[in-house]
Design a protein around this motif. Structure first.
Motif, PDB file in Angstrom:
ATOM      1  N   GLY A  19     -93.996  36.543 -57.084  1.00 33.24           N
ATOM      2  CA  GLY A  19     -92.803  37.373 -57.062  1.00 33.24           C
ATOM      3  C   GLY A  19     -91.994  37.228 -55.792  1.00 33.24           C
ATOM      4  N   LEU A  20     -92.665  36.896 -54.685  1.00 33.53           N
ATOM      5  CA  LEU A  20     -91.977  36.706 -53.412  1.00 33.53           C
ATOM      6  C   LEU A  20     -90.931  35.614 -53.525  1.00 33.53           C
ATOM      7  CD1 LEU A  20     -91.838  37.362 -50.340  1.00 33.53           C
ATOM      8  CD2 LEU A  20     -93.556  35.574 -50.007  1.00 33.53           C
ATOM      9  N   PHE A  21     -91.230  34.596 -54.339  1.00 36.35           N
ATOM     10  CA  PHE A  21     -90.323  33.471 -54.495  1.00 36.35           C
ATOM     11  C   PHE A  21     -89.480  33.574 -55.767  1.00 36.35           C
ATOM     12  CE2 PHE A  21     -94.134  31.996 -52.226  1.00 36.35           C
ATOM     13  CZ  PHE A  21     -93.562  31.598 -51.033  1.00 36.35           C
ATOM     14  N   SER A  22     -90.055  34.080 -56.851  1.00 40.09           N
ATOM     15  CA  SER A  22     -89.351  34.076 -58.129  1.00 40.09           C
ATOM     16  C   SER A  22     -88.307  35.183 -58.234  1.00 40.09           C
ATOM     17  CB  SER A  22     -90.345  34.194 -59.289  1.00 40.09           C
ATOM     18  OG  SER A  22     -91.019  35.435 -59.257  1.00 40.09           O
ATOM     19  N   TYR A  23     -88.541  36.327 -57.609  1.00 41.84           N
ATOM     20  CA  TYR A  23     -87.612  37.448 -57.771  1.00 41.84           C
ATOM     21  C   TYR A  23     -86.206  37.117 -57.297  1.00 41.84           C
ATOM     22  CZ  TYR A  23     -85.487  42.041 -57.445  1.00 41.84           C
ATOM     23  OH  TYR A  23     -84.629  43.095 -57.583  1.00 41.84           O
ATOM     24  N   PRO A  24     -86.004  36.569 -56.083  1.00 37.53           N
ATOM     25  CA  PRO A  24     -84.635  36.239 -55.657  1.00 37.53           C
ATOM     26  C   PRO A  24     -83.974  35.215 -56.576  1.00 37.53           C
ATOM     27  CG  PRO A  24     -86.128  36.248 -53.776  1.00 37.53           C
ATOM     28  CD  PRO A  24     -86.987  36.320 -55.007  1.00 37.53           C
ATOM     29  N   VAL A  25     -84.753  34.281 -57.113  1.00 38.36           N
ATOM     30  CA  VAL A  25     -84.198  33.262 -58.011  1.00 38.36           C
ATOM     31  C   VAL A  25     -83.739  33.912 -59.314  1.00 38.36           C
ATOM     32  CG1 VAL A  25     -84.710  31.165 -59.320  1.00 38.36           C
ATOM     33  CG2 VAL A  25     -85.621  31.445 -57.006  1.00 38.36           C
ATOM     34  N   LEU A  26     -84.577  34.774 -59.888  1.00 37.90           N
ATOM     35  CA  LEU A  26     -84.230  35.448 -61.134  1.00 37.90           C
ATOM     36  C   LEU A  26     -83.040  36.387 -60.933  1.00 37.90           C
ATOM     37  CD1 LEU A  26     -87.813  36.268 -62.467  1.00 37.90           C
ATOM     38  CD2 LEU A  26     -86.267  34.487 -63.294  1.00 37.90           C
ATOM     39  N   GLN A  27     -83.005  37.054 -59.791  1.00 34.12           N
ATOM     40  CA  GLN A  27     -81.891  37.945 -59.507  1.00 34.12           C
ATOM     41  C   GLN A  27     -80.592  37.158 -59.392  1.00 34.12           C
ATOM     42  OE1 GLN A  27     -81.784  39.883 -55.633  1.00 34.12           O
ATOM     43  NE2 GLN A  27     -81.064  41.786 -56.568  1.00 34.12           N
ATOM     44  N   ALA A  28     -80.638  36.022 -58.700  1.00 30.27           N
ATOM     45  CA  ALA A  28     -79.452  35.171 -58.569  1.00 30.27           C
ATOM     46  C   ALA A  28     -79.000  34.668 -59.937  1.00 30.27           C
ATOM     47  CB  ALA A  28     -79.761  33.988 -57.639  1.00 30.27           C
ATOM     48  N   ALA A  29     -79.956  34.299 -60.781  1.00 24.63           N
ATOM     49  CA  ALA A  29     -79.617  33.815 -62.124  1.00 24.63           C
ATOM     50  C   ALA A  29     -78.919  34.901 -62.931  1.00 24.63           C
ATOM     51  CB  ALA A  29     -80.890  33.354 -62.835  1.00 24.63           C
ATOM     52  N   ASP A  30     -79.414  36.121 -62.863  1.00 26.74           N
ATOM     53  CA  ASP A  30     -78.785  37.233 -63.592  1.00 26.74           C
ATOM     54  C   ASP A  30     -77.354  37.465 -63.119  1.00 26.74           C
ATOM     55  OD1 ASP A  30     -80.820  37.857 -65.328  1.00 26.74           O
ATOM     56  OD2 ASP A  30     -81.726  39.367 -64.039  1.00 26.74           O
ATOM     57  N   ILE A  31     -77.167  37.455 -61.811  1.00 20.53           N
ATOM     58  CA  ILE A  31     -75.840  37.723 -61.245  1.00 20.53           C
ATOM     59  C   ILE A  31     -74.847  36.637 -61.656  1.00 20.53           C
ATOM     60  CG2 ILE A  31     -74.520  37.869 -59.093  1.00 20.53           C
ATOM     61  CD1 ILE A  31     -77.094  39.094 -57.834  1.00 20.53           C
ATOM     62  N   LEU A  32     -75.268  35.375 -61.535  1.00 19.56           N
ATOM     63  CA  LEU A  32     -74.370  34.266 -61.858  1.00 19.56           C
ATOM     64  C   LEU A  32     -74.148  34.124 -63.358  1.00 19.56           C
ATOM     65  CD1 LEU A  32     -75.643  31.610 -59.278  1.00 19.56           C
ATOM     66  CD2 LEU A  32     -73.666  33.129 -59.105  1.00 19.56           C
ATOM     67  N   LEU A  33     -75.177  34.411 -64.140  1.00 15.55           N
ATOM     68  CA  LEU A  33     -75.064  34.281 -65.589  1.00 15.55           C
ATOM     69  C   LEU A  33     -73.964  35.176 -66.139  1.00 15.55           C
ATOM     70  CD1 LEU A  33     -76.282  33.009 -68.167  1.00 15.55           C
ATOM     71  CD2 LEU A  33     -77.845  34.956 -68.268  1.00 15.55           C
ATOM     72  N   TYR A  34     -73.834  36.387 -65.561  1.00 13.08           N
ATOM     73  CA  TYR A  34     -72.818  37.326 -66.034  1.00 13.08           C
ATOM     74  C   TYR A  34     -71.584  37.333 -65.129  1.00 13.08           C
ATOM     75  CZ  TYR A  34     -76.536  38.610 -69.145  1.00 13.08           C
ATOM     76  OH  TYR A  34     -77.524  38.544 -70.104  1.00 13.08           O
ATOM     77  N   ARG A  35     -71.558  36.389 -64.206  1.00 14.71           N
ATOM     78  CA  ARG A  35     -70.390  36.135 -63.358  1.00 14.71           C
ATOM     79  C   ARG A  35     -69.898  37.396 -62.657  1.00 14.71           C
ATOM     80  NH1 ARG A  35     -66.218  32.238 -66.316  1.00 14.71           N
ATOM     81  NH2 ARG A  35     -65.696  31.872 -64.125  1.00 14.71           N
ATOM     82  N   ALA A  36     -70.859  38.133 -62.111  1.00 12.53           N
ATOM     83  CA  ALA A  36     -70.529  39.358 -61.377  1.00 12.53           C
ATOM     84  C   ALA A  36     -69.738  39.019 -60.114  1.00 12.53           C
ATOM     85  CB  ALA A  36     -71.809  40.102 -61.006  1.00 12.53           C
ATOM     86  N   THR A  37     -68.779  39.858 -59.783  1.00  9.93           N
ATOM     87  CA  THR A  37     -67.968  39.630 -58.587  1.00  9.93           C
ATOM     88  C   THR A  37     -68.367  40.558 -57.443  1.00  9.93           C
ATOM     89  OG1 THR A  37     -66.289  41.191 -59.397  1.00  9.93           O
ATOM     90  CG2 THR A  37     -65.996  38.850 -59.949  1.00  9.93           C
ATOM     91  N   HIS A  38     -68.922  41.724 -57.779  1.00  6.02           N
ATOM     92  CA  HIS A  38     -69.367  42.688 -56.774  1.00  6.02           C
ATOM     93  C   HIS A  38     -70.736  43.221 -57.203  1.00  6.02           C
ATOM     94  CE1 HIS A  38     -65.033  42.537 -56.257  1.00  6.02           C
ATOM     95  NE2 HIS A  38     -65.173  43.054 -55.048  1.00  6.02           N
TER      96      HIS A  38
END
Length: 229
Positions: A19-38
């Motif tokens: 989780g130390l490594f996978s969580y930031p990656v999964l979080q980044a994927a979620d943010i970019l997948l839905y093209r969040a701006t803020h």
């Protein structure tokens, strides 16, 4: 884990979790997948947003401008600490259920948890997170629920002469009152007669999320050259 420890150390490797490594990656994927701006986050998540922006920037450089680099919106909410260990953040994953206040806690639960909260033996009530983390945490909880929007220092000044027992009773009353409307709405929506409504809302959200995600992935596949024929 010590900052100067080498990752070649077997003991260090044993302490590392996926989780130390996978969580930031999964979080980044979620943010970019839905093209969040803020993205609203706490202070402990700010570095993850930096990682997300770096991914967006690298993709844009390699494949053309597509992802917006999301801006970090720091939450104004104060950090709430554990009732049983005020040096740790309050968490629903803590093994002791008395360490946290849940949205569906009834008044008796809240009173019992606040009564058992770790404080100190110093006389009087004062706000000093460094010297009195337990008492200060209870003051922060009171400030968040206070209908007059008083700061911790103001509440501490008004409660300074109270005994610890009387202070905790006041904390519990404030939390119970502040959460009353939330608890009422929670009980309403969790009722068996409302479950289908919740399931319908979840299903609609799932469909919309899939639609947005697929729209993003169509563009991504096209840009990287993997769009199916």
């Amino acid at each position: 884990m010590s900052e100067d420890i080498a990752l070649s150390d077997p003991d260090a490797k044993a302490k590392l979790k996926l989780g130390l490594f996978s969580y930031p990656v999964l979080q980044a994927a979620d943010i970019l997948l839905y093209r969040a701006t803020h993205v609203p986050v706490g202070h402990d998540q700010a570095q993850h947003l930096e990682f997300t922006r770096e991914n967006a920037k690298n993709f844009n450089v390699a494949h053309g401008q597509f992802f917006k680099e999301p801006r970090t919106v720091m939450s104004p909410a104060k950090r709430i600490m554990s009732l049983k260990d005020p040096l740790l953040k309050m968490s629903k994953s803590h093994q002791d259920p008395r360490s946290r206040i849940m949205l569906n806690d009834n008044p008796d639960d809240i009173q019992a948890k606040v009564k058992a909260a770790l404080t100190d033996s110093i006389g009087g009530i004062s706000f000093n997170p460094g010297a009195r983390p337990g008492v200060s945490n209870l003051l922060t909880l009171m400030a968040l629920m206070d209908e007059d929007c008083r700061l911790e220092e103001q509440i501490a000044a008004e409660c300074k002469a109270l005994s610890m027992r009387a202070f905790k009773e006041e904390v519990a009353r404030t939390i119970i009152k502040g959460m009353a409307e939330i608890k009422t709405k929670y009980d309403y929506f969790i009722d068996v007669h409302q479950r289908q409504r919740l399931q319908d809302v979840a299903a609609m959200g799932n469909q919309e999320a899939r639609r947005q995600a697929e729209g993003t992935m169509v563009h991504v596949r096209r840009l990287v050259g993997t769009e199916p024929i």
